[in-house]
Design a protein around this motif. Structure first.
Motif, PDB file in Angstrom:
ATOM      1  N   ARG A  14       0.864  -1.182   0.000  1.00  0.00           N
ATOM      2  CA  ARG A  14       0.000   0.000   0.000  1.00  0.00           C
ATOM      3  C   ARG A  14       0.903   1.236   0.000  1.00  0.00           C
ATOM      4  O   ARG A  14       1.768   1.384   0.862  1.00  0.00           O
ATOM      5  N   PHE A  16       0.810   5.569  -0.562  1.00  0.00           N
ATOM      6  CA  PHE A  16       0.006   6.777  -0.666  1.00  0.00           C
ATOM      7  C   PHE A  16       0.748   7.777  -1.542  1.00  0.00           C
ATOM      8  O   PHE A  16       1.895   8.127  -1.254  1.00  0.00           O
ATOM      9  N   ASP A  77      -9.050   6.077  -4.446  1.00  0.00           N
ATOM     10  CA  ASP A  77      -9.086   7.339  -3.706  1.00  0.00           C
ATOM     11  C   ASP A  77      -9.348   7.062  -2.228  1.00  0.00           C
ATOM     12  O   ASP A  77      -9.760   5.963  -1.847  1.00  0.00           O
ATOM     13  N   ASP A  78      -9.154   8.090  -1.414  1.00  0.00           N
ATOM     14  CA  ASP A  78      -9.346   7.919   0.023  1.00  0.00           C
ATOM     15  C   ASP A  78     -10.822   7.863   0.420  1.00  0.00           C
ATOM     16  O   ASP A  78     -11.133   7.636   1.577  1.00  0.00           O
ATOM     17  N   ASP A  79     -11.720   8.035  -0.535  1.00  0.00           N
ATOM     18  CA  ASP A  79     -13.155   7.946  -0.249  1.00  0.00           C
ATOM     19  C   ASP A  79     -13.767   6.682  -0.853  1.00  0.00           C
ATOM     20  O   ASP A  79     -14.940   6.626  -1.166  1.00  0.00           O
ATOM     21  N   TYR A  81     -14.294   2.450  -0.692  1.00  0.00           N
ATOM     22  CA  TYR A  81     -14.268   1.160  -0.012  1.00  0.00           C
ATOM     23  C   TYR A  81     -13.710   0.144  -0.996  1.00  0.00           C
ATOM     24  O   TYR A  81     -14.143   0.085  -2.146  1.00  0.00           O
ATOM     25  N   HIS A 134     -17.224   3.764  -4.489  1.00  0.00           N
ATOM     26  CA  HIS A 134     -16.645   5.110  -4.409  1.00  0.00           C
ATOM     27  C   HIS A 134     -17.649   6.075  -3.783  1.00  0.00           C
ATOM     28  O   HIS A 134     -18.843   5.937  -3.971  1.00  0.00           O
ATOM     29  N   PRO A 139     -14.571   9.462   6.610  1.00  0.00           N
ATOM     30  CA  PRO A 139     -13.563   8.409   6.788  1.00  0.00           C
ATOM     31  C   PRO A 139     -13.895   7.448   7.926  1.00  0.00           C
ATOM     32  O   PRO A 139     -13.580   6.265   7.848  1.00  0.00           O
ATOM     33  N   LYS A 143     -14.248   3.383   7.510  1.00  0.00           N
ATOM     34  CA  LYS A 143     -13.525   2.435   8.365  1.00  0.00           C
ATOM     35  C   LYS A 143     -14.495   1.467   9.030  1.00  0.00           C
ATOM     36  O   LYS A 143     -14.239   0.263   9.095  1.00  0.00           O
TER      37      LYS A 143
END
Length: 155
Positions: A14, A16, A77-79, A81, A134, A139, A143
């Motif tokens: 992983r 970033f 992207d960080d948004d 799943y 998406h 966040p 999670k």
């Protein structure tokens, strides 16, 4: 999240990808994160929504230069799943490897119904086969969904 060592039969890394920040305190936090985890790649461009194309191209370049033996690469992207378990099940299915061969032969690939380019409404059962969804704005909620799906054996 991510759990790189969750599956013993596959190597997962992983990373970033990000640009620089004009906020020096924020950059200090980025530097501290890199020192702790060594999982950041930073390039010389202002990291903003409008520079996502630059970030994507920087990501491709970095992967080509640093991961020459990688069989599969996924950008998220960080948004978003992502169920690594469902993704691996999809990749390992011999029938799906034919969408890859077809592409090389000039045949249009088919969309997989378990990739959602929008936010799929959540329920425990609705996400049992989801590979990616998406549009998670919160966040903490993302999670929670991932952890719940993992506990059910779906992520």
């Amino acid at each position: 999240m991510g759990m790189e060592n969750r599956f013993s039969d596959v190597i997962i890394r992983r990373i970033f990808m990000l640009g620089v920040s004009t906020d020096l305190l924020y950059q200090d936090s980025i530097d501290e994160e890199y020192a702790r985890n060594k999982d950041l790649v930073q390039a010389e461009f202002i990291d903003s929504y409008y520079n996502n194309t630059i970030k994507t191209m920087m990501s491709f370049k970095w992967v080509v230069e640093n991961c020459p033996k990688a069989q599969f690469i996924m950008f998220a992207d960080d948004d978003m799943y992502v169920s690594t378990k469902n993704l691996l099940k999809f990749i390992r299915n011999p029938f799906n490897k034919r969408g890859i061969v077809a592409k090389k032969c000039g045949i249009s690939p088919l969309h997989n119904e378990h990739f959602y380019f929008w936010r799929k409404p959540y329920s425990e059962e609705a996400y049992s086969n989801v590979i990616a969804s998406h549009g998670f704005d919160d966040p903490d909620e993302l999670k929670k969904v991932w952890e719940e799906q993992r506990s059910l054996g779906h992520a």
